[in-house]
Design an enzyme around this catalytic site. Structure first.
Site, PDB file in Angstrom:
ATOM      1  CE  LYS A   1     -38.188 -34.690  12.373  1.00 24.78           C
ATOM      2  NZ  LYS A   1     -38.153 -33.758  13.526  1.00 24.78           N
TER       3      LYS A   1
ATOM      4  CB  SER B   1     -38.553 -30.112  11.905  1.00 25.41           C
ATOM      5  OG  SER B   1     -38.250 -31.017  12.958  1.00 25.41           O
TER       6      SER B   1
ATOM      7  CB  SER C   1     -39.378 -30.544  15.858  1.00 24.87           C
ATOM      8  OG  SER C   1     -38.826 -29.497  15.111  1.00 24.87           O
TER       9      SER C   1
HETATM   10  N1  GLN Z   1     -38.509 -24.842  14.936  1.00 27.23           N
HETATM   11  C1  GLN Z   1     -37.308 -25.016  15.694  1.00 27.23           C
HETATM   12  C2  GLN Z   1     -36.115 -24.800  14.808  1.00 27.23           C
HETATM   13  O1  GLN Z   1     -36.301 -24.501  13.687  1.00 27.23           O
HETATM   14  C3  GLN Z   1     -37.300 -26.338  16.347  1.00 27.23           C
HETATM   15  C4  GLN Z   1     -36.921 -27.438  15.469  1.00 27.23           C
HETATM   16  C5  GLN Z   1     -36.879 -28.752  16.158  1.00 27.23           C
HETATM   17  O2  GLN Z   1     -37.393 -28.904  17.265  1.00 27.23           O
HETATM   18  N2  GLN Z   1     -36.225 -29.708  15.523  1.00 27.23           N
HETATM   19  O3  GLN Z   1     -35.000 -24.933  15.216  1.00 27.23           O
END
Ligand code: GLN
Length: 486
Positions: free
Chosen positions: A75, A153, A177
């Protein structure tokens, strides 16, 4: 051999060690696929040329290395020395770190080779990969003719593993995410216990929630990769010094007599029937494996999402203060210092990031701090206590990973609340610091993957991996995609 990219991480490393094929052959099979998969937009940077040089240096005799010759993309939130690290943001578009994150360093120390940096939501904020400055990532699964989001994400990570563009990867999970995109693309995603893996060198989103973890083709790979990336790091003050664990060696599908909790509060309003059925199937599978099922209550679950969406933006607003055009990355000009800051931050960040900074600054400001941030911290404690109480009775908790299968682009983009609802089953594990695993179970009537989540006691990744392994043997899930994008 031309289908080396179909192999799992464990099979790949074993094949290299037993000289069935060479690391270069493995790399070429990934290179070929990456070159023909631009449509999926998984990669922000490719480092294949560098990888070809590195691979020549591999000594096949190094049988002690756990990831010998494995080509791995990560990532683009992990800082990689001399390789651009953007966090999918314009503000870091040209940022080249001079240091390597602890987690990625551990991969290279075990013989893995970096092949690129993977697209994600900007600063890891999102559930669909639609907030990336570098464009949407496409899910290799489709709904008829329509393309779908890969989740977020870590959407680039999820699509890349699912489409065999990397043998495995590491993502980060602040509220889901790793697990939610894993669920949307039919792969295994594991968020370790908070403190299990070092956060050093990872672009920070919400420091009390962020954790790095493996995203892989199956459970064995997950256990192996976790074993590599876990461990104490004196450079991360929240890293915990526990005994190192041999997750891979200790993997066992023997779960007879294990107590599994089914939290009634996760049966949310308007839950689609296919998700409810999936959950019931999971329960049956575990019963067949000899586990004992218990209904449990996690009464503060309903506050988890609002709590998360106060704490995460609060920490983000503070973490992102460092992007001011002076110390890192992009800088816009201005008539004076203040205008330079304003221009840099307003043009450098995307809308979702700005929304979080605004919410975060608001809930931390004097007068509102007690009403929102402090209150959220108290509720967070209650959420954690619910889990502590339940884990006196059960060894593991089973829930769906997501409230739906992968959705279409644009479907939730203009409605932040419905986008945030995606995280309803995943944020609790981050708030309580617990390890949680998402694993694919089956395809729905539209041939889209559906996944279940296992939540474990702190530092008991072994149990969720073992339960996952037992389920995996029963369901024999196989990703069903056609390479339509190539
Ligand atoms: N979807 C969640 C957010 O937008 C989690 C994101 C994540 O785990 N980095 O904050």
């Amino acid at each position: 051999m031309n289908n080396l990219s179909n192999l799992t991480l464990v099979e790949t490393v074993e094949g290299i060690k037993s000289k069935k094929f060479s690391p270069s052959e493995v790399l070429s099979s990934y290179e070929e696929r990456i070159k023909r998969s631009k449509k999926l937009n998984c990669f922000i940077s490719e480092t294949l040329d560098q990888a070809k040089k590195e691979i020549k240096k591999i000594n096949i005799g190094q049988n002690n290395l756990a990831l010998l010759g494995a080509p791995i993309a990560v990532k683009d939130l992990f800082c990689t020395s001399n390789v651009k690290t953007t966090a999918s943001s314009k503000i870091l578009e040209n940022f080249v770190p001079t240091y390597e994150s602890t987690v990625t360093q551990k991969l290279w120390d075990q013989g893995a080779i970096l092949i690129g940096k993977l697209n994600c939501d900007e600063f890891a904020m999102g559930s669909s990969n639609e907030t990336s400055y570098f464009g949407n990532v496409i899910n290799p699964y489709k709904d008829g003719k329509e393309t779908l989001v890969p989740g977020g994400s870590s959407g680039g990570c999820a699509s890349a593993v699912s489409a065999n563009l990397t043998v495995a990867t590491v993502g980060t999970d602040t509220g889901g995410s790793i697990r939610q995109p894993a669920a949307f693309t039919g792969i295994v995603g594991l968020k370790p216990t908070y403190g299990r893996c070092s956060r050093w060198g990872i672009v920070a989103f919400a420091s009390s929630l962020d954790q790095a973890g493996p995203m892989t083709k199956d459970i064995k790979d997950s256990a192996l990769l976790l074993e590599v990336i876990a461990g104490f790091d004196s450079k991360d003050s929240t890293s915990i010094n526990t005994n190192s664990s041999f997750f891979f060696k200790n993997l066992s599908k023997q779960i007879k007599g294990l107590n599994v909790g089914i939290p009634k509060e996760y049966r949310v309003d308007n839950m689609p029937k296919e998700i409810d059925d999936l959950w019931s199937e999971g329960i049956k599978i575990l019963e067949n494996c000899g586990a004992k099922i218990h209904s449990i209550s996690l009464p503060h679950t309903k506050y988890a999402l609002p709590t998360y969406y106060i704490i995460a933006p609060a920490e983000a607003s503070s973490n992102l203060a460092r992007y001011d055009g002076v110390r890192y990355g992009h800088r816009e000009s201005g008539r004076d210092l203040i205008e330079m800051y304003e221009n840099t931050r307003s043009r450098g960040f995307g809308d979702e990031v700005k929304r979080r900074i605004l919410i975060g600054t608001y809930v931390l400001s004097s007068g509102y701090y007690d009403a929102y941030y402090l209150k959220a911290q108290k509720v967070r404690n209650l959420i954690k206590k619910d889990f502590d109480d339940s884990f006196k009775k059960v060894d593991v908790i089973l829930t769906p990973s997501t409230p739906s299968a992968a959705f279409k682009f644009g479907e939730k983009k203009d409605d932040p609340i419905s986008m945030y609802l995606n995280d309803i089953f995943t944020v609790t594990a981050n708030l309580a610091g617990l390890p949680a695993l998402s694993l694919p179970i089956k395809h729905n009537s539209k041939n889209l993957p559906l996944s279940l989540q296992l939540i474990g006691r702190p530092f008991d990744e072994q149990t969720i991996l073992n339960v996952g392994y037992a389920i995996e043997q029963e369901v024999k899930f196989k990703r069903s995609i056609s390479d339509w994008w190539m």
